[in-house]
Design a protein around this motif. Structure first.
Motif, PDB file in Angstrom:
ATOM      1  N   UNK A 140       0.837  -1.204   0.000  1.00 42.54           N
ATOM      2  CA  UNK A 140       0.000   0.000   0.000  1.00 42.54           C
ATOM      3  C   UNK A 140       0.874   1.256   0.000  1.00 42.54           C
ATOM      4  N   UNK A 141       1.967   1.241   0.742  1.00 46.35           N
ATOM      5  CA  UNK A 141       2.892   2.369   0.729  1.00 46.35           C
ATOM      6  C   UNK A 141       3.568   2.489  -0.633  1.00 46.35           C
ATOM      7  N   UNK A 142       3.907   1.345  -1.231  1.00 43.25           N
ATOM      8  CA  UNK A 142       4.499   1.348  -2.575  1.00 43.25           C
ATOM      9  C   UNK A 142       3.557   2.017  -3.568  1.00 43.25           C
ATOM     10  N   UNK A 143       2.282   1.662  -3.497  1.00 43.94           N
ATOM     11  CA  UNK A 143       1.292   2.201  -4.423  1.00 43.94           C
ATOM     12  C   UNK A 143       1.158   3.710  -4.265  1.00 43.94           C
ATOM     13  N   UNK A 144       1.113   4.165  -3.004  1.00 45.08           N
ATOM     14  CA  UNK A 144       0.977   5.603  -2.749  1.00 45.08           C
ATOM     15  C   UNK A 144       2.184   6.362  -3.262  1.00 45.08           C
ATOM     16  N   UNK A 145       3.400   5.882  -3.009  1.00 37.83           N
ATOM     17  CA  UNK A 145       4.616   6.536  -3.492  1.00 37.83           C
ATOM     18  C   UNK A 145       4.690   6.499  -5.018  1.00 37.83           C
ATOM     19  N   UNK A 146       4.325   5.388  -5.592  1.00 40.08           N
ATOM     20  CA  UNK A 146       4.384   5.247  -7.046  1.00 40.08           C
ATOM     21  C   UNK A 146       3.463   6.257  -7.721  1.00 40.08           C
ATOM     22  N   UNK A 147       2.244   6.356  -7.243  1.00 43.57           N
ATOM     23  CA  UNK A 147       1.292   7.308  -7.818  1.00 43.57           C
ATOM     24  C   UNK A 147       1.793   8.738  -7.683  1.00 43.57           C
ATOM     25  N   UNK A 148       2.321   9.064  -6.525  1.00 43.31           N
ATOM     26  CA  UNK A 148       2.796  10.427  -6.289  1.00 43.31           C
ATOM     27  C   UNK A 148       3.956  10.777  -7.213  1.00 43.31           C
ATOM     28  N   UNK A 149       4.921   9.879  -7.334  1.00 37.91           N
ATOM     29  CA  UNK A 149       6.102  10.183  -8.143  1.00 37.91           C
ATOM     30  C   UNK A 149       5.781  10.219  -9.636  1.00 37.91           C
ATOM     31  N   UNK A 150       4.935   9.307 -10.105  1.00 42.17           N
ATOM     32  CA  UNK A 150       4.558   9.336 -11.509  1.00 42.17           C
ATOM     33  C   UNK A 150       3.746  10.587 -11.831  1.00 42.17           C
ATOM     34  N   UNK A 151       2.896  10.993 -10.899  1.00 42.54           N
ATOM     35  CA  UNK A 151       2.123  12.212 -11.105  1.00 42.54           C
ATOM     36  C   UNK A 151       3.026  13.431 -11.202  1.00 42.54           C
ATOM     37  N   UNK A 152       4.068  13.468 -10.367  1.00 44.70           N
ATOM     38  CA  UNK A 152       4.987  14.605 -10.401  1.00 44.70           C
ATOM     39  C   UNK A 152       5.774  14.654 -11.706  1.00 44.70           C
ATOM     40  N   UNK A 153       5.896  13.505 -12.385  1.00 40.81           N
ATOM     41  CA  UNK A 153       6.575  13.464 -13.672  1.00 40.81           C
ATOM     42  C   UNK A 153       5.622  13.665 -14.839  1.00 40.81           C
ATOM     43  N   UNK A 154       4.310  13.721 -14.537  1.00 40.02           N
ATOM     44  CA  UNK A 154       3.333  13.845 -15.607  1.00 40.02           C
ATOM     45  C   UNK A 154       3.160  12.555 -16.383  1.00 40.02           C
ATOM     46  N   UNK A 155       3.413  11.414 -15.722  1.00 38.15           N
ATOM     47  CA  UNK A 155       3.316  10.117 -16.376  1.00 38.15           C
ATOM     48  C   UNK A 155       2.059   9.383 -15.918  1.00 38.15           C
ATOM     49  N   UNK A 156       1.477   8.543 -16.778  1.00 36.58           N
ATOM     50  CA  UNK A 156       0.307   7.756 -16.370  1.00 36.58           C
ATOM     51  C   UNK A 156       0.692   6.665 -15.384  1.00 36.58           C
ATOM     52  N   UNK A 157      -0.319   6.110 -14.715  1.00 38.95           N
ATOM     53  CA  UNK A 157      -0.047   5.073 -13.715  1.00 38.95           C
ATOM     54  C   UNK A 157       0.450   3.777 -14.344  1.00 38.95           C
ATOM     55  N   UNK A 158       0.339   3.668 -15.650  1.00 37.53           N
ATOM     56  CA  UNK A 158       0.834   2.472 -16.338  1.00 37.53           C
ATOM     57  C   UNK A 158       2.324   2.561 -16.667  1.00 37.53           C
ATOM     58  N   UNK A 159       2.930   3.702 -16.383  1.00 42.16           N
ATOM     59  CA  UNK A 159       4.361   3.871 -16.684  1.00 42.16           C
ATOM     60  C   UNK A 159       5.190   2.855 -15.910  1.00 42.16           C
ATOM     61  N   UNK A 160       6.257   2.311 -16.532  1.00 45.82           N
ATOM     62  CA  UNK A 160       7.044   1.243 -15.904  1.00 45.82           C
ATOM     63  C   UNK A 160       8.056   1.725 -14.869  1.00 45.82           C
ATOM     64  N   UNK A 161       7.536   2.222 -13.742  1.00 43.57           N
ATOM     65  CA  UNK A 161       8.390   2.478 -12.576  1.00 43.57           C
ATOM     66  C   UNK A 161       7.846   1.585 -11.471  1.00 43.57           C
ATOM     67  N   UNK A 162       8.576   0.526 -11.168  1.00 45.38           N
ATOM     68  CA  UNK A 162       8.108  -0.501 -10.248  1.00 45.38           C
ATOM     69  C   UNK A 162       8.600  -0.211  -8.826  1.00 45.38           C
ATOM     70  N   UNK A 163       7.668  -0.256  -7.868  1.00 44.66           N
ATOM     71  CA  UNK A 163       8.010  -0.074  -6.459  1.00 44.66           C
ATOM     72  C   UNK A 163       7.770  -1.407  -5.748  1.00 44.66           C
ATOM     73  N   UNK A 164       8.826  -1.955  -5.156  1.00 42.28           N
ATOM     74  CA  UNK A 164       8.776  -3.306  -4.603  1.00 42.28           C
ATOM     75  C   UNK A 164       9.067  -3.330  -3.110  1.00 42.28           C
TER      76      UNK A 164
END
Length: 290
Positions: A140-164
């Motif tokens: 759940x923390x991975x998901x929250x961080x992933x969404x925040x960082x991709x949003x700051x880059x202007x990238x969709x949630x499907x972008x391949x930045x994996x948080x593990x």
């Protein structure tokens, strides 16, 4: 009756002083132990606090990351590291943890800023993976961080930045493979770790280390182009890479005069070949007309 004072070389004190002087003058290699001070003594005399000792980066260039290490992605799905590493693109690998009060945020935020200025596209030219070093961190923390960082880059949630996230065993396997040395400080309940972004080849081998909390876009871009063997970026990027060389002292890419000279020689050769071909064809046309 007058007597001479004892010679400093015959008295016990004099002999001890002479022996001390001789030992001090001996080369370090001649002393017991070959002049090598045990690491425990060096660390004991270090000004660094105990929780920081041993925290370092040991470069393992060319070594494979453990592709079979098992983790959980941001959506709660179990994955192996090989499942999230592309076979055709280089990867930016970052080891962080979500409750870090300062350093992890500085590294990730600077990584995002630099990724925006690369001139390379996340997903098309490279991918990114972030692994938490804290086994208590959750998907759940991975998901929250992933969404925040991709949003700051202007990238969709499907972008391949994996948080593990994963177990202590699998986290340590990856950390040891890439030379990321960290420790846990029980008194502050925080992890002490270096600031570094790892560049991994498409085959999963360590290629470059980007240090600190400030990255030059040029360094990150050239590291990705180099890691991919010239398979990403433009033709100009590959030409630039021939004129820049990684300096292990400064840990940056610097101008490489011999690469520039080779490139210049190649350009001169191409110009001469073009000119000779032009004159050769012109002479052939003249001969045909005659």
């Amino acid at each position: 009756m007058y007597t001479h004072p004892p010679s400093p070389f015959t008295s016990r004190a004099g002999m001890a002083a002479l022996l001390l002087a001789l030992v001090a003058g001996m080369p370090a290699q001649a002393l017991p132990g070959g002049g090598k001070t045990p690491r425990s003594i060096i660390e004991a005399q270090s000004d660094a606090p105990p929780q920081v000792r041993g925290v370092d980066v040991e470069e393992h260039l060319g070594e494979l990351v453990p592709l079979e290490a098992q983790f959980t992605d941001a959506f709660g799905k179990p994955v192996r590291l090989r499942d999230v590493l592309p076979r055709t693109k280089p990867v930016l690998l970052t080891l962080v943890y979500y409750n870090c009060p300062l350093l992890c945020n500085l590294v990730i935020n600077e990584q995002i800023r630099t990724m925006r200025e690369l001139g390379l596209e996340l997903g098309k030219d490279y991918e990114a993976v972030a692994i938490s070093i804290d086994p208590k961190d959750t998907p759940a923390q991975s998901l929250e961080r992933r969404r925040r960082h991709l949003q700051s880059m202007g990238k969709p949630e499907t972008a391949p930045w994996h948080f593990l996230t994963g177990t202590e065993e699998n986290i340590r396997r990856v950390a040891e493979a890439v030379g990321f040395k960290y420790s846990y400080d029980a008194s502050t309940r925080q992890y002490v770790h270096p600031a570094v972004v790892h560049v991994v080849t498409p085959e999963g081998a360590m290629s470059r280390y980007l240090y600190g909390t400030s990255f030059r876009p040029q360094d990150m871009k050239l590291a990705l182009v180099e890691a991919a063997g010239g398979r990403v970026g433009t033709s100009f990027d590959r030409v630039v890479l021939t004129c820049f060389k990684y300096d292990t002292a400064t840990r940056r890419y610097g101008f490489y005069i011999f690469g520039f000279l080779r490139l210049g020689a190649l350009m001169v050769f191409c110009a001469l070949a073009t000119m000779l071909a032009y004159y050769w064809r012109r002479e052939l046309k003249k001969g045909a007309a005659a």
